[in-house]
Design a protein around this motif. Structure first.
Motif, PDB file in Angstrom:
ATOM      1  N   ARG A  85       0.809  -1.220   0.000  1.00 23.05           N
ATOM      2  CA  ARG A  85       0.000   0.000   0.000  1.00 23.05           C
ATOM      3  C   ARG A  85       0.842   1.268   0.000  1.00 23.05           C
ATOM      4  N   SER A  86       1.970   1.255   0.671  1.00 21.70           N
ATOM      5  CA  SER A  86       2.791   2.468   0.722  1.00 21.70           C
ATOM      6  C   SER A  86       3.437   2.792  -0.621  1.00 21.70           C
ATOM      7  N   ARG A  87       3.409   1.821  -1.552  1.00 19.51           N
ATOM      8  CA  ARG A  87       4.013   2.033  -2.862  1.00 19.51           C
ATOM      9  C   ARG A  87       2.972   2.395  -3.919  1.00 19.51           C
ATOM     10  N   ALA A  88       1.723   2.464  -3.532  1.00 18.07           N
ATOM     11  CA  ALA A  88       0.670   2.775  -4.502  1.00 18.07           C
ATOM     12  C   ALA A  88       0.706   4.245  -4.895  1.00 18.07           C
ATOM     13  N   PHE A  89       0.158   4.518  -6.078  1.00 17.07           N
ATOM     14  CA  PHE A  89       0.043   5.901  -6.547  1.00 17.07           C
ATOM     15  C   PHE A  89      -1.063   6.601  -5.776  1.00 17.07           C
ATOM     16  N   SER A  90      -0.735   7.755  -5.219  1.00 19.96           N
ATOM     17  CA  SER A  90      -1.815   8.630  -4.746  1.00 19.96           C
ATOM     18  C   SER A  90      -2.233   9.595  -5.857  1.00 19.96           C
ATOM     19  N   GLY A  91      -1.317   9.874  -6.727  1.00 19.33           N
ATOM     20  CA  GLY A  91      -1.628  10.757  -7.845  1.00 19.33           C
ATOM     21  C   GLY A  91      -0.567  10.655  -8.916  1.00 19.33           C
ATOM     22  N   LEU A  92      -0.921  11.104 -10.105  1.00 20.80           N
ATOM     23  CA  LEU A  92      -0.008  11.093 -11.243  1.00 20.80           C
ATOM     24  C   LEU A  92       0.077  12.503 -11.800  1.00 20.80           C
ATOM     25  N   ARG A  93       1.305  13.030 -11.878  1.00 18.45           N
ATOM     26  CA  ARG A  93       1.554  14.318 -12.522  1.00 18.45           C
ATOM     27  C   ARG A  93       2.099  14.058 -13.916  1.00 18.45           C
ATOM     28  N   TYR A  94       1.658  14.845 -14.873  1.00 19.41           N
ATOM     29  CA  TYR A  94       1.952  14.603 -16.277  1.00 19.41           C
ATOM     30  C   TYR A  94       1.775  15.911 -17.034  1.00 19.41           C
ATOM     31  N   TYR A  95       2.079  15.917 -18.308  1.00 18.32           N
ATOM     32  CA  TYR A  95       1.839  17.081 -19.153  1.00 18.32           C
ATOM     33  C   TYR A  95       0.484  16.894 -19.836  1.00 18.32           C
ATOM     34  N   ASP A  96      -0.440  17.796 -19.544  1.00 16.60           N
ATOM     35  CA  ASP A  96      -1.820  17.646 -19.994  1.00 16.60           C
ATOM     36  C   ASP A  96      -1.999  18.257 -21.384  1.00 16.60           C
ATOM     37  N   THR A  97      -2.433  17.444 -22.325  1.00 15.69           N
ATOM     38  CA  THR A  97      -2.605  17.928 -23.698  1.00 15.69           C
ATOM     39  C   THR A  97      -3.720  18.958 -23.808  1.00 15.69           C
ATOM     40  N   ALA A  98      -4.704  18.894 -22.908  1.00 19.09           N
ATOM     41  CA  ALA A  98      -5.810  19.856 -22.962  1.00 19.09           C
ATOM     42  C   ALA A  98      -5.424  21.189 -22.344  1.00 19.09           C
ATOM     43  N   ARG A  99      -4.270  21.249 -21.712  1.00 16.90           N
ATOM     44  CA  ARG A  99      -3.806  22.479 -21.056  1.00 16.90           C
ATOM     45  C   ARG A  99      -2.569  23.032 -21.754  1.00 16.90           C
ATOM     46  N   ASP A 100      -2.469  22.784 -23.055  1.00 24.08           N
ATOM     47  CA  ASP A 100      -1.283  23.212 -23.806  1.00 24.08           C
ATOM     48  C   ASP A 100      -0.009  22.655 -23.195  1.00 24.08           C
ATOM     49  N   TYR A 101      -0.074  21.391 -22.749  1.00 23.58           N
ATOM     50  CA  TYR A 101       1.068  20.657 -22.207  1.00 23.58           C
ATOM     51  C   TYR A 101       1.558  21.215 -20.871  1.00 23.58           C
ATOM     52  N   GLN A 102       0.743  21.950 -20.179  1.00 24.99           N
ATOM     53  CA  GLN A 102       1.108  22.365 -18.841  1.00 24.99           C
ATOM     54  C   GLN A 102       0.918  21.186 -17.888  1.00 24.99           C
ATOM     55  N   PRO A 103       1.665  21.137 -16.760  1.00 19.68           N
ATOM     56  CA  PRO A 103       1.532  20.008 -15.845  1.00 19.68           C
ATOM     57  C   PRO A 103       0.115  19.876 -15.302  1.00 19.68           C
ATOM     58  N   GLY A 104      -0.362  18.648 -15.260  1.00 18.97           N
ATOM     59  CA  GLY A 104      -1.663  18.333 -14.685  1.00 18.97           C
ATOM     60  C   GLY A 104      -1.510  17.265 -13.615  1.00 18.97           C
ATOM     61  N   MET A 105      -2.534  17.079 -12.808  1.00 19.49           N
ATOM     62  CA  MET A 105      -2.510  16.086 -11.729  1.00 19.49           C
ATOM     63  C   MET A 105      -3.828  15.332 -11.737  1.00 19.49           C
ATOM     64  N   GLN A 106      -3.733  13.985 -11.681  1.00 19.92           N
ATOM     65  CA  GLN A 106      -4.914  13.140 -11.548  1.00 19.92           C
ATOM     66  C   GLN A 106      -4.682  12.154 -10.410  1.00 19.92           C
ATOM     67  N   HIS A 107      -5.699  12.015  -9.545  1.00 14.43           N
ATOM     68  CA  HIS A 107      -5.625  11.078  -8.428  1.00 14.43           C
ATOM     69  C   HIS A 107      -6.237   9.753  -8.842  1.00 14.43           C
ATOM     70  N   ALA A 108      -5.564   8.670  -8.440  1.00 13.29           N
ATOM     71  CA  ALA A 108      -6.075   7.339  -8.755  1.00 13.29           C
ATOM     72  C   ALA A 108      -7.358   7.079  -7.975  1.00 13.29           C
ATOM     73  N   ASP A 109      -8.288   6.349  -8.609  1.00 12.32           N
ATOM     74  CA  ASP A 109      -9.544   6.011  -7.936  1.00 12.32           C
ATOM     75  C   ASP A 109      -9.310   5.209  -6.669  1.00 12.32           C
ATOM     76  N   ASN A 110      -8.303   4.341  -6.704  1.00  6.46           N
ATOM     77  CA  ASN A 110      -8.036   3.433  -5.600  1.00  6.46           C
ATOM     78  C   ASN A 110      -6.770   3.829  -4.853  1.00  6.46           C
ATOM     79  N   SER A 111      -6.521   5.128  -4.714  1.00  2.00           N
ATOM     80  CA  SER A 111      -5.284   5.606  -4.103  1.00  2.00           C
ATOM     81  C   SER A 111      -5.313   5.427  -2.599  1.00  2.00           C
ATOM     82  N   GLU A 112      -4.122   5.294  -2.039  1.00  2.00           N
ATOM     83  CA  GLU A 112      -3.943   5.211  -0.594  1.00  2.00           C
ATOM     84  C   GLU A 112      -3.420   6.552  -0.098  1.00  2.00           C
ATOM     85  N   ALA A 113      -3.823   6.904   1.107  1.00  2.00           N
ATOM     86  CA  ALA A 113      -3.434   8.208   1.653  1.00  2.00           C
ATOM     87  C   ALA A 113      -1.927   8.347   1.781  1.00  2.00           C
ATOM     88  N   ASP A 114      -1.229   7.210   2.076  1.00  2.00           N
ATOM     89  CA  ASP A 114       0.219   7.279   2.269  1.00  2.00           C
ATOM     90  C   ASP A 114       0.987   6.879   1.015  1.00  2.00           C
TER      91      ASP A 114
END
Length: 725
Positions: free
Chosen positions: A290-319
């Motif tokens: 669980r401590s190795r799970a993604f809480s979120g993913l940062r990436y370059y968002d194509t809808a934001r002219d490649y500016q950094p975006g953040m998406q949280h996983a549906d099944n993310s763990e707080a830690d």
């Protein structure tokens, strides 16, 4: 005890060998979620171009927004241009600055360049139009590319062709919009398909990738440094990969695309080496991931002219960790990838070591298997050769679900990509306004544009098929258009409060403002309609660039002859204000009569022929013609007007602008007159005999009077049937 790992096999295949061995020897996920791993490459907030020595040049794949590195530049170039100079306004000289420079973009070839941002705004739009003046050349980094002509001219024999390096060259980029400095630049770059990343990265190393290795969600990726092994491992965080040795070569495929039917393993083989039970031949464990799970993913968002975006996983763990991935993704794909990575982690908490007496060549890392008497499907994560057989490393397998919550890239501001408006041009002479020298011809250029973004335009004279720079650059568009309904004739005697005309402006955003009698007397709201100058007191917008002008004062500046003829629909109309530029003196000898306006947004120049040629040197028509008869003789008199003398001061004669005062009087017409006289006074005396002869020989014909100026003759004043009884 002898142990042979697949890593040793992989090392035989060159630089990528270590990565392949690591992928095959243990599960991809062990590399993704190992405790001491960095959460990914640091994403940069919209990067900008720099020029630091030693800066590595990234390799880019697919569609990405990249900063680049300035590798060459000239000094600033200063250009002077005149602007304005209309009635009541001084001519101003403005200075603009430009610079030429080259920007390295990618250390591998690219397909093309899309948009370019400068200080966060678009310098180049999606259609390829530059929003500021200058020339852009793109060098794609091909193996046979030639040196850029500007760099070659500046550097001579020392100029490299930069083969294998994609770069852009700006020549004379106008810096007006950027505070006279090189702006912070970033480029939209296209280099193949982002989904083919693995194939493109491995191609130089003669390692193939199967169709299943396609990373379909990936739009672009930047490999900014580090080994190829680290890049493959980084991609494997979201797109698990596994190798297979086929016919002596290595093929990389997706670990998430195994065979559809699991293979049944033989009964486990047992031997005693102290690792686990001697009788079972297998051992199961469960790991807390669980401590190795993604809480979120940062990436370059194509809808934001490649500016950094953040998406949280549906099944993310707080830690869990926030993973940073230097790739371009859509928001929904980013959320799905993060959630699927967590699903794999949760599923693969169950691990099993399983021993075989001999190796089945069909069972390799990535193969789905089932074990006798053990529930579920397992995937081979790696193998290890031991002295008595083969030990498989198995992880529980469950097909990935494609059902995840919808994602939103969030609110964001994107710079508008306004299409450029093409320039318009109208060139004309006007009656002399009394400022400057009365003996020099002055032409005016109304350089404007239709609705849309317009970076200005420079005025050229067309001579012998070439364009000669006049030194005039218009940064503000003149207000112009055409009559959308006819304008009736007018005697041009007094203010016509009830008269109106509908004008269609080229620029829908242009504004017209009404005035009063005092404003009109000061010269406001002057419009050149055809060859007539009129003024208006009221301007009412009708939408989409249409304006109703009313309260008209016609025939201004001695143009009452044009007012008397009226104007059809479609006649050009131009507001005469400070946005109209003065071209220069000695017009004919310097520039001729053909002109063109060309700006950064124009694919073809806007052309115009000089209208009202000679109007600035032509005296105005005499006025107040009178006929007085006494004892059979006739006295014809009139009032002189002078160029530039439009105020009509009381009790003061109009100044004589011409070298001498002289008039000509004719009966019938000046081309074939029935009688003709010249006089140096504003009157003509005819004795009774001459008057009677004219009355008898030329009954009903008009008397025409015009002033003979130094450079031209005025329009004629007509007195109808002057000799009638």
């Amino acid at each position: 005890m002898a142990t042979l790992l697949l890593t040793a096999v992989g090392s035989a295949f060159g630089p990528i060998g270590g990565a392949i061995g690591a992928l095959a020897g243990r599960t991809i996920d062990a590399h993704i979620f190992k405790p001491d791993a960095r959460e990914g490459s640091r994403l940069k907030e919209v990067s900008i171009s720099g020029s630091s020595y030693g800066t590595p040049l990234a390799r880019h794949y697919g569609a990405m927004r990249v900063p680049g590195t300035i590798i060459w530049s000239t000094g600033f170039k200063e250009t002077a241009a005149s602007d304005g100079g209309g009635k009541g306004q001084p001519e101003t000289t403005s200075y603009s600055y430009s610079v030429s420079f080259a920007v390295a973009l990618s250390s591998r070839p690219i397909d093309r360049i899309g948009r370019i941002w400068a200080d966060g705004n678009l310098l180049r739009g999606a259609s390829g139009d530059l929003k500021s003046g200058g020339t852009l050349r793109i060098h794609r980094g091909l193996a046979d590319q030639l040196a850029d002509p500007l760099l070659d001219a500046e550097l001579g024999a020392a100029c490299p062709a930069h083969r294998g390096l994609a770069y852009a060259v700006f020549e004379d980029l106008d810096l007006t919009d950027f505070g006279n400095r090189i702006p912070a630049l970033s480029f939209e770059l296209f280099a193949g398909s982002g989904s083919e990343l693995i194939k493109l990265m491995l191609a130089p190393h003669e390692i193939s990738a199967s169709e299943s290795a396609r990373f379909s969600e990936l739009r672009g990726f930047s490999h900014e440094g580090g080994t190829l092994k680290s890049a493959v491992q980084l991609v494997g965080n979201l797109h698990p990969l596994s190798p297979r040795i086929q016919s002596g070569s290595v093929v990389i495929r997706s670990a998430a695309d195994p065979a559809t039917v699991p293979r049944m393993l033989p009964e486990p083989a047992a031997w005693d080496d102290g690792d686990f039970g001697t009788q079972s031949g297998h051992s199961q464990t469960r790991r807390d991931q669980r401590s190795r799970a993604f809480s979120g993913l940062r990436y370059y968002d194509t809808a934001r002219d490649y500016q950094p975006g953040m998406q949280h996983a549906d099944n993310s763990e707080a830690d869990g960790v926030t993973f940073e991935f230097p790739g371009a993704l859509a928001a929904a794909d980013a959320k799905s990838l993060a959630s699927r990575a967590n699903d794999r982690l949760i599923t693969r908490q169950d691990a099993m070591a399983y021993r075989l007496a001999e190796l089945d060549p069909e069972i390799t890392p990535g193969t789905l298997v089932q074990a006798p008497g053990i529930d579920g499907v397992w995937q081979v994560a790696g193998w290890e050769w031991r002295e008595r057989g083969i030990e498989l490393d198995l992880l529980r397998y469950r097909p990935e679900s494609a059902r995840y919550a919808a994602a939103d890239p969030g609110t964001h501001w994107l710079p508008p990509d306004r299409l450029a408006a093409h320039s318009t041009l109208r060139v004309f002479e006007l009656p002399w306004d009394g400022t400057g020298s009365p003996i020099e011809r002055r032409a005016f250029a109304a350089i404007g544009a239709h609705s849309g973004r317009w970076p200005g335009a420079r005025l050229y004279a067309e001579q012998a098929g070439t364009l000669q720079d006049t030194g005039v650059f218009a940064s503000r568009r003149a207000i112009g258009g055409y009559l959308s309904q006819p304008l009736t004739s007018s005697p041009a005697i007094r203010l016509e409060s009830g008269a109106s005309v509908l004008v269609q402006l080229d620029d829908f955003a242009a504004q017209l403002i009404g005035s009063d009698a005092n404003g009109l007397s000061a010269g406001t709201n002057r419009v050149l309609v055809g060859s007539e100058i009129l003024q208006f007191t009221s301007a009412e917008p009708r939408g989409d660039g249409a304006w109703l002008l009313s309260g008209l004062l016609r025939g201004r500046g001695g143009t009452e002859a044009s007012a008397s003829r009226g104007h059809p629909s479609g006649t050009p109309a131009t507001l005469l204000d400070q946005r109209v530029s003065v071209i220069g003196q000695d017009l004919h000898s310097q520039f001729g009569s053909e002109f063109a306006a060309l700006g950064p947004a124009d694919t073809e120049p806007a052309t115009a022929i000089l209208e009202n040629g000679g109007a600035s040197l032509q005296p105005p028509c005499p006025v107040h013609g009178r006929i007085e008869k006494k004892d059979g003789s006739i006295r014809i008199s009139w009032t002189r007007r002078a160029r530039g003398g439009w105020l009509w001061l009381d009790e003061v004669d109009q100044p004589l602008v011409e070298d001498a005062e002289q008039y000509e009087v004719a009966i019938g017409s000046f081309d074939a007159p029935s009688a003709h006289w010249t006089t140096s006074e504003p009157e003509l005396l005819l004795n009774s005999a001459d008057a009677e002869a004219i009355r008898l020989d030329h009954p009903g014909e008009a008397v025409l009077i015009r002033q003979i100026g130094t450079y031209a003759r005025s329009p004629a004043l007509s007195i109808a049937d002057a000799f009638a009884l």
